[in-house]
Design a protein around this motif. Structure first.
Motif, mmCIF file in Angstrom:
data_model
loop_
_atom_site.group_PDB
_atom_site.id
_atom_site.type_symbol
_atom_site.label_atom_id
_atom_site.label_comp_id
_atom_site.label_asym_id
_atom_site.label_seq_id
_atom_site.Cartn_x
_atom_site.Cartn_y
_atom_site.Cartn_z
ATOM 1 N N LEU A 275 70.752 11.195 50.466
ATOM 2 C CA LEU A 275 70.159 12.259 49.654
ATOM 3 C C LEU A 275 70.698 13.630 50.072
ATOM 4 O O LEU A 275 70.982 14.483 49.221
ATOM 5 N N LEU A 276 70.824 13.838 51.367
ATOM 6 C CA LEU A 276 71.349 15.120 51.847
ATOM 7 C C LEU A 276 72.750 15.381 51.306
ATOM 8 O O LEU A 276 73.052 16.501 50.860
ATOM 9 N N LYS A 277 73.602 14.382 51.351
ATOM 10 C CA LYS A 277 74.972 14.573 50.888
ATOM 11 C C LYS A 277 74.993 14.829 49.375
ATOM 12 O O LYS A 277 75.808 15.610 48.878
ATOM 13 N N ARG A 278 74.064 14.174 48.662
ATOM 14 C CA ARG A 278 73.996 14.404 47.219
ATOM 15 C C ARG A 278 73.579 15.839 46.918
ATOM 16 O O ARG A 278 74.148 16.506 46.052
ATOM 17 N N TYR A 279 72.569 16.327 47.664
ATOM 18 C CA TYR A 279 72.129 17.716 47.485
ATOM 19 C C TYR A 279 73.252 18.685 47.865
ATOM 20 O O TYR A 279 73.441 19.718 47.217
ATOM 21 N N GLU A 280 73.978 18.365 48.920
ATOM 22 C CA GLU A 280 75.041 19.272 49.372
ATOM 23 C C GLU A 280 76.105 19.438 48.292
ATOM 24 O O GLU A 280 76.653 20.535 48.107
ATOM 25 N N GLU A 281 76.389 18.373 47.570
ATOM 26 C CA GLU A 281 77.379 18.458 46.492
ATOM 27 C C GLU A 281 76.939 19.424 45.397
ATOM 28 O O GLU A 281 77.768 20.001 44.698
ATOM 29 N N GLN A 282 75.616 19.601 45.254
ATOM 30 C CA GLN A 282 75.069 20.482 44.227
ATOM 31 C C GLN A 282 74.650 21.839 44.786
ATOM 32 O O GLN A 282 73.938 22.595 44.115
#
Length: 612
Positions: A275-282
């Motif tokens: 989830l963290l990596k997904r948020y970081e992409e955004q």
């Protein structure tokens, strides 16, 4: 707009009013086309009538043409600025368009014209809550409720204002009034769970969080509150499940994800890492600086868990830069306050007032910089059968707030010589009244508000039997731990290296002063010593405060004391040493901080940071 015809015939007037009520019903039901046709029909008969233009403006806004709706209401106000109904609706449009400051002006004008109109008061208070003007909002919302207690939003907004100003009992009372009117109000249950959590009534908080979820299964705040309550109660696996329910749903999901990341160690294959990596992409699409900072703090913690210390430090630094912009810190204010306390509570001053104070209560103040071991120490004390733990109570600020003569002397608006023994007695009485309202009735109570160390000189006189345990921790460990926590506005000194260093120096100076000046009441306690020799340190500490030895203090993980601080997960584990010398993992990355603190560090410490 000019003056227009109005029906004179009573029968005709009644018919028109009936049509107006039908238009309002259409609008309330979302049937804007039907409402529009009826409005246009009446306008054909009564051209430019202000009430009809008002309704047309509302209808345009409801239909999605907000600009046209605003323009129509503005034309009515240009004709008559005293129409309270139009002022309220226009203010609502401004608020919906994000112009809350302008909305407040309209609502304020409506209140001035009609001070006993409940809706005007309620809307003004609601807008002030949105703008975080809580102290201004409270009297308006209370007046709105006095005028019409059935307006649920007024109660809910009043509860929000109380929560945001840490008046949790008042918030709880307001929310129970909502539930008396509407037991099915999910919003009331959500806010009640938060207020009860803040008051550390965790069983009741859990009940209302779960009730909110029953009523509104997708209520993200209810899941967040449930997770916080379960974590504070030591039920970490259940808390993780609650957090993961919403962790992927911004913006509340970010708060849940951050709490989850700080609650347990992140692994490469854990759901929170994905989830963290997904948020970081955004990241660039996140418009809110606080949410951006929260994400960066969580990424830093996860990177540290994965052993990527360079990455972690980079994330923490970026997060703190954002936090520093949102919450500026004035080190001069802290320096002035600590200097003033030292200049006030001199040896002569203490000797003069040694007969003052109240001895019925023997508070144990566990204080120091945040992240210095105050929570762990209090958890251990809480296991003693003669001690009630108060947590981070606002009792000291409350006692000062209730005692103007002492405040005036502290602020140098009155001479030091104006202090009387009775002023100190009243200071103690204010503190006791707060403590008793918290349900603490025993002779020995702990108070672990970190900043109490500043006021030891006065508190020691107000409570002759009080003891002060000033927690110390290796400066780099303590300050790094602050730097890596998302304290937001609560601890703005943690956002920059220069603030951290200056704060530590102020703390060290005043802590050393009190320990030297009041050796019978003040003792410095090292976190590292507790970790390596818990029994020896607690035997000595209990003897110092006047309590017999009890081996239960070593089993702090069984404490029934709930924990709401950043240390929630750590104090649920047995005493461990992994947080000792944590700073060494970062080494040269802390060079700037070490240079600022070189007089407080060993040569080996400096060398590990790449100095010398």
């Amino acid at each position: 707009m000019s003056a227009t015809a109005t029906p004179d015939d009573p029968t005709e007037l009644a018919a028109v009013n009936e049509q107006v009520q039908r238009i309002i019903q259409h609008q309330q039901a979302g049937r804007v086309d039907e409402a529009g046709e009826a409005i246009d029909g009446l306008l054909a008969q009564y051209e430019d009538h202000p009430r009809l233009i008002h309704l047309k403006g509302l209808n345009k806004s409801l239909a999605g043409d907000r600009a046209a709706g605003r323009a129509l209401l503005e034309s009515v106000l240009a004709y008559d600025m005293s129409d309270v109904g139009v002022l309220i609706d226009y203010g609502g449009m401004l608020a919906n368009d994000g112009e809350v400051d302008k909305a407040i002006q309209q609502f304020q004008l409506a209140v001035e014209i009609s001070p006993n109109y409940a809706l005007a008061r309620a809307n003004l208070g609601a807008a002030q809550v949105v703008e975080k003007q809580y102290e201004r909002a409270i009297p308006n919302l209370e007046k709105a409720i006095e005028l019409d207690g059935t307006v649920l939003d007024a109660h809910l907004n009043l509860a929000q204002a109380f929560i945001r100003t840490n008046r949790f009992d008042a918030a709880i009372n307001a929310l129970f009034r909502v539930l008396a009117i509407d037991p099915q109000s999910a919003a009331a249950h959500v806010n009640l769970s938060l207020a009860l959590f803040r008051r550390e009534r965790h069983e009741a908080a859990e009940h209302h969080a779960r009730r909110a979820i029953e009523l509104a299964p997708n209520a993200a705040e209810a899941w967040l509150n449930l997770g916080m309550t379960l974590a504070a109660s030591g039920r970490m696996d259940e808390a993780a499940e609650a957090y993961l329910k919403i962790a992927g749903q911004p913006p509340i999901g970010m708060a849940a994800l951050t709490r989850l990341v700080y609650m347990r160690k992140t692994k490469a294959d854990s759901p929170e890492h994905a989830l963290l990596k997904r948020y970081e992409e955004q990241f660039d699409n996140i418009q809110n600086a606080e949410i951006q900072a929260s994400l960066l703090f969580a990424l830093g913690k996860a990177s540290e868990d994965l052993g990527k210390y360079d990455d972690a430090f980079g994330y923490f630094s970026r997060a703190n830069e954002l936090a520093a912009e949102s919450y500026p810190f004035d080190i001069s204010a802290l320096a002035a306050r600590t200097s003033r306390m030292r200049s006030l509570a001199t040896p002569d001053f203490i000797a003069k007032h040694r007969g003052a104070g109240i001895s019925d209560l023997a508070p144990i103040f566990i204080c120091g910089l945040p992240r210095s071991g105050t929570t762990l120490t209090e958890q251990m004390f809480s296991r003693h059968p003669q001690v009630q733990a108060g947590g981070e109570m606002a009792a000291v600020p409350y006692a000062f707030r209730m005692n103007k003569p002492v405040r005036d002397i502290m602020e140098q608006e009155a001479p030091d010589s104006a202090m009387t023994d009775d002023d100190l007695n009243r200071l103690a009485e204010g503190y006791i009244s707060f403590v008793q309202r918290e349900g603490l009735k025993t002779e020995f109570v702990t108070d672990k508000m970190p900043s109490n160390y500043i006021y030891i000189g006065l508190l020691a006189l107000a409570f002759p039997r009080s003891k002060f345990l000033i927690m110390r921790r290796h400066p780099l460990d303590c300050l790094l731990s602050n730097f890596t926590q998302n304290f937001g506005q609560n601890q703005p000194f943690s956002t920059r290296i220069e603030y951290l260093a200056s704060t530590y120096k102020e703390f060290d100076q005043i802590a050393t002063n009190w320990a030297s000046l009041l050796p019978d009441q003040v003792r410095e306690l090292r976190y590292e010593d507790i970790v390596t020799d818990a029994e020896g340190q607690m035997r000595s500490a209990l003897d110092f405060v006047g309590l017999p030895w009890d081996s239960d203090v070593l089993d702090h993980v069984k404490s029934t004391r709930q924990v709401n601080t950043a240390s929630v997960s750590q104090v649920r584990e047995p005493i461990y040493s992994s947080s000792v010398a944590r700073w060494q993992r970062y080494g040269p990355l802390l060079k700037d901080l070490a240079l600022e603190l070189k007089d407080h560090l060993s040569e080996a410490d400096l060398k590990a940071c790449g100095i010398g």
